[in-house]
Scaffold this motif. Structure first.
Motif, PDB file in Angstrom:
ATOM      1  N   MET A  84       0.821  -1.197   0.000  1.00  0.00           N
ATOM      2  CA  MET A  84       0.000   0.000   0.000  1.00  0.00           C
ATOM      3  C   MET A  84       0.863   1.259   0.000  1.00  0.00           C
ATOM      4  O   MET A  84       0.455   2.270  -0.559  1.00  0.00           O
ATOM      5  N   ARG A  85       2.040   1.205   0.613  1.00  0.00           N
ATOM      6  CA  ARG A  85       2.916   2.378   0.591  1.00  0.00           C
ATOM      7  C   ARG A  85       3.303   2.722  -0.835  1.00  0.00           C
ATOM      8  O   ARG A  85       3.346   3.894  -1.198  1.00  0.00           O
ATOM      9  N   THR A  86       3.561   1.698  -1.635  1.00  0.00           N
ATOM     10  CA  THR A  86       3.938   1.933  -3.026  1.00  0.00           C
ATOM     11  C   THR A  86       2.823   2.654  -3.765  1.00  0.00           C
ATOM     12  O   THR A  86       3.075   3.651  -4.453  1.00  0.00           O
ATOM     13  N   ILE A  87       1.594   2.184  -3.619  1.00  0.00           N
ATOM     14  CA  ILE A  87       0.457   2.800  -4.309  1.00  0.00           C
ATOM     15  C   ILE A  87       0.259   4.234  -3.827  1.00  0.00           C
ATOM     16  O   ILE A  87       0.047   5.141  -4.643  1.00  0.00           O
ATOM     17  N   PHE A  88       0.340   4.461  -2.520  1.00  0.00           N
ATOM     18  CA  PHE A  88       0.179   5.811  -1.979  1.00  0.00           C
ATOM     19  C   PHE A  88       1.251   6.752  -2.523  1.00  0.00           C
ATOM     20  O   PHE A  88       0.958   7.871  -2.958  1.00  0.00           O
ATOM     21  N   LEU A  89       2.512   6.313  -2.497  1.00  0.00           N
ATOM     22  CA  LEU A  89       3.602   7.150  -3.009  1.00  0.00           C
ATOM     23  C   LEU A  89       3.448   7.413  -4.506  1.00  0.00           C
ATOM     24  O   LEU A  89       3.714   8.526  -4.975  1.00  0.00           O
ATOM     25  N   LEU A  90       3.022   6.401  -5.259  1.00  0.00           N
ATOM     26  CA  LEU A  90       2.785   6.602  -6.689  1.00  0.00           C
ATOM     27  C   LEU A  90       1.665   7.608  -6.923  1.00  0.00           C
ATOM     28  O   LEU A  90       1.751   8.460  -7.808  1.00  0.00           O
ATOM     29  N   LEU A  91       0.626   7.523  -6.120  1.00  0.00           N
ATOM     30  CA  LEU A  91      -0.502   8.450  -6.253  1.00  0.00           C
ATOM     31  C   LEU A  91      -0.062   9.895  -5.993  1.00  0.00           C
ATOM     32  O   LEU A  91      -0.315  10.793  -6.807  1.00  0.00           O
ATOM     33  N   VAL A  92       0.612  10.113  -4.887  1.00  0.00           N
ATOM     34  CA  VAL A  92       1.023  11.473  -4.541  1.00  0.00           C
ATOM     35  C   VAL A  92       2.058  11.996  -5.542  1.00  0.00           C
ATOM     36  O   VAL A  92       1.997  13.159  -5.958  1.00  0.00           O
ATOM     37  N   SER A  93       2.988  11.150  -5.960  1.00  0.00           N
ATOM     38  CA  SER A  93       3.980  11.603  -6.941  1.00  0.00           C
ATOM     39  C   SER A  93       3.319  11.970  -8.258  1.00  0.00           C
ATOM     40  O   SER A  93       3.726  12.933  -8.919  1.00  0.00           O
ATOM     41  N   ASN A  94       2.280  11.241  -8.639  1.00  0.00           N
ATOM     42  CA  ASN A  94       1.582  11.556  -9.887  1.00  0.00           C
ATOM     43  C   ASN A  94       0.767  12.844  -9.785  1.00  0.00           C
ATOM     44  O   ASN A  94       0.564  13.523 -10.789  1.00  0.00           O
ATOM     45  N   ILE A  95       0.309  13.181  -8.606  1.00  0.00           N
ATOM     46  CA  ILE A  95      -0.357  14.473  -8.422  1.00  0.00           C
ATOM     47  C   ILE A  95       0.646  15.593  -8.692  1.00  0.00           C
ATOM     48  O   ILE A  95       0.358  16.538  -9.435  1.00  0.00           O
ATOM     49  N   PHE A  96       1.844  15.480  -8.112  1.00  0.00           N
ATOM     50  CA  PHE A  96       2.880  16.477  -8.383  1.00  0.00           C
ATOM     51  C   PHE A  96       3.239  16.511  -9.867  1.00  0.00           C
ATOM     52  O   PHE A  96       3.398  17.588 -10.453  1.00  0.00           O
ATOM     53  N   TYR A 147       9.836  13.338  -8.096  1.00  0.00           N
ATOM     54  CA  TYR A 147      10.945  12.387  -8.081  1.00  0.00           C
ATOM     55  C   TYR A 147      11.249  11.906  -6.664  1.00  0.00           C
ATOM     56  O   TYR A 147      11.601  10.739  -6.471  1.00  0.00           O
ATOM     57  N   CYS A 148      11.114  12.806  -5.690  1.00  0.00           N
ATOM     58  CA  CYS A 148      11.370  12.424  -4.295  1.00  0.00           C
ATOM     59  C   CYS A 148      10.383  11.374  -3.797  1.00  0.00           C
ATOM     60  O   CYS A 148      10.657  10.679  -2.817  1.00  0.00           O
ATOM     61  N   LEU A 149       9.245  11.252  -4.454  1.00  0.00           N
ATOM     62  CA  LEU A 149       8.247  10.252  -4.085  1.00  0.00           C
ATOM     63  C   LEU A 149       8.258   9.049  -5.039  1.00  0.00           C
ATOM     64  O   LEU A 149       8.049   7.919  -4.607  1.00  0.00           O
ATOM     65  N   MET A 150       8.489   9.303  -6.327  1.00  0.00           N
ATOM     66  CA  MET A 150       8.447   8.234  -7.326  1.00  0.00           C
ATOM     67  C   MET A 150       9.579   7.229  -7.136  1.00  0.00           C
ATOM     68  O   MET A 150       9.367   6.019  -7.226  1.00  0.00           O
ATOM     69  N   VAL A 151      10.777   7.726  -6.872  1.00  0.00           N
ATOM     70  CA  VAL A 151      11.921   6.818  -6.713  1.00  0.00           C
ATOM     71  C   VAL A 151      11.720   5.882  -5.519  1.00  0.00           C
ATOM     72  O   VAL A 151      11.859   4.658  -5.659  1.00  0.00           O
ATOM     73  N   PRO A 152      11.340   6.393  -4.341  1.00  0.00           N
ATOM     74  CA  PRO A 152      11.074   5.461  -3.234  1.00  0.00           C
ATOM     75  C   PRO A 152       9.904   4.519  -3.514  1.00  0.00           C
ATOM     76  O   PRO A 152       9.938   3.360  -3.115  1.00  0.00           O
ATOM     77  N   ASN A 210       8.993   3.229  -6.358  1.00  0.00           N
ATOM     78  CA  ASN A 210       9.473   2.128  -7.198  1.00  0.00           C
ATOM     79  C   ASN A 210      10.431   1.216  -6.451  1.00  0.00           C
ATOM     80  O   ASN A 210      10.385  -0.007  -6.607  1.00  0.00           O
ATOM     81  N   ARG A 211      11.287   1.788  -5.635  1.00  0.00           N
ATOM     82  CA  ARG A 211      12.232   0.977  -4.858  1.00  0.00           C
ATOM     83  C   ARG A 211      11.492   0.079  -3.885  1.00  0.00           C
ATOM     84  O   ARG A 211      11.741  -1.116  -3.795  1.00  0.00           O
ATOM     85  N   ILE A 212      10.550   0.660  -3.135  1.00  0.00           N
ATOM     86  CA  ILE A 212       9.774  -0.111  -2.159  1.00  0.00           C
ATOM     87  C   ILE A 212       8.947  -1.182  -2.870  1.00  0.00           C
ATOM     88  O   ILE A 212       8.894  -2.335  -2.443  1.00  0.00           O
ATOM     89  N   GLY A 213       8.296  -0.797  -3.966  1.00  0.00           N
ATOM     90  CA  GLY A 213       7.472  -1.743  -4.706  1.00  0.00           C
ATOM     91  C   GLY A 213       8.274  -2.907  -5.268  1.00  0.00           C
ATOM     92  O   GLY A 213       7.858  -4.065  -5.178  1.00  0.00           O
ATOM     93  N   TYR A 214       9.440  -2.599  -5.815  1.00  0.00           N
ATOM     94  CA  TYR A 214      10.262  -3.643  -6.430  1.00  0.00           C
ATOM     95  C   TYR A 214      10.804  -4.609  -5.381  1.00  0.00           C
ATOM     96  O   TYR A 214      10.810  -5.825  -5.601  1.00  0.00           O
ATOM     97  N   THR A 215      11.223  -4.076  -4.243  1.00  0.00           N
ATOM     98  CA  THR A 215      11.774  -4.949  -3.199  1.00  0.00           C
ATOM     99  C   THR A 215      10.689  -5.722  -2.452  1.00  0.00           C
ATOM    100  O   THR A 215      10.994  -6.683  -1.756  1.00  0.00           O
ATOM    101  N   GLN A 233       5.023  -4.547 -13.688  1.00  0.00           N
ATOM    102  CA  GLN A 233       3.858  -4.266 -12.852  1.00  0.00           C
ATOM    103  C   GLN A 233       3.903  -2.857 -12.275  1.00  0.00           C
ATOM    104  O   GLN A 233       2.889  -2.167 -12.223  1.00  0.00           O
ATOM    105  N   LEU A 234       5.085  -2.425 -11.860  1.00  0.00           N
ATOM    106  CA  LEU A 234       5.221  -1.053 -11.353  1.00  0.00           C
ATOM    107  C   LEU A 234       4.867  -0.031 -12.421  1.00  0.00           C
ATOM    108  O   LEU A 234       4.154   0.938 -12.165  1.00  0.00           O
ATOM    109  N   LYS A 235       5.364  -0.248 -13.625  1.00  0.00           N
ATOM    110  CA  LYS A 235       5.112   0.701 -14.700  1.00  0.00           C
ATOM    111  C   LYS A 235       3.634   0.743 -15.064  1.00  0.00           C
ATOM    112  O   LYS A 235       3.068   1.821 -15.255  1.00  0.00           O
ATOM    113  N   MET A 236       3.003  -0.396 -15.187  1.00  0.00           N
ATOM    114  CA  MET A 236       1.590  -0.435 -15.540  1.00  0.00           C
ATOM    115  C   MET A 236       0.746   0.216 -14.444  1.00  0.00           C
ATOM    116  O   MET A 236      -0.174   0.986 -14.729  1.00  0.00           O
TER     117      MET A 236
END
Length: 109
Positions: free
Chosen positions: A1-13, A44-49, A51-56, A63-66
């Protein structure tokens, strides 16, 4: 869920950085670029973490990209309707439905 939340907020920016200037036609291009870069820094400060959190934690790169693309389209659709005052047409909704189908198949084993 952290990955989805971070992706959401980064996409707003990201959406604000890339498209927020469209309503400000009098703003010079160089100013729009500098402002967008400043906003994109936070993306970027949100997207990079994200993706890192999601991948690990088990997402594949695909899946991350989609997931990111679907979140981007949902965020942009809300932004376009609310901020840019553009209509949400039926063919956009059909396109989104096909993308959701793509996500479904992406996550199938």
């Amino acid at each position: 869920m952290r990955t989805i939340f971070l992706l959401l907020v980064s996409n707003i920016f990201m959406t604000i950085a890339w498209y927020g200037h469209l309503k400000h036609k009098g703003l010079s291009l160089w100013k729009a670029i500098l402002i967008a870069w400043g906003i994109a820094f936070f993306e970027y400060c949100l997207m990079v973490p994200a993706n890192r959190i999601g991948y690990t934690s088990g997402f594949s790169g695909f899946q991350l990209k989609m997931t990111q693309e679907v979140i981007t389209l949902v965020v942009f659709a809300v932004f376009a309707v609310v901020y840019l005052k553009e209509p949400l047409r039926w063919n956009y909704l059909v396109s989104f439905a096909f993308l959701m189908g793509a996500v479904y198949f992406m996550f199938r084993k």
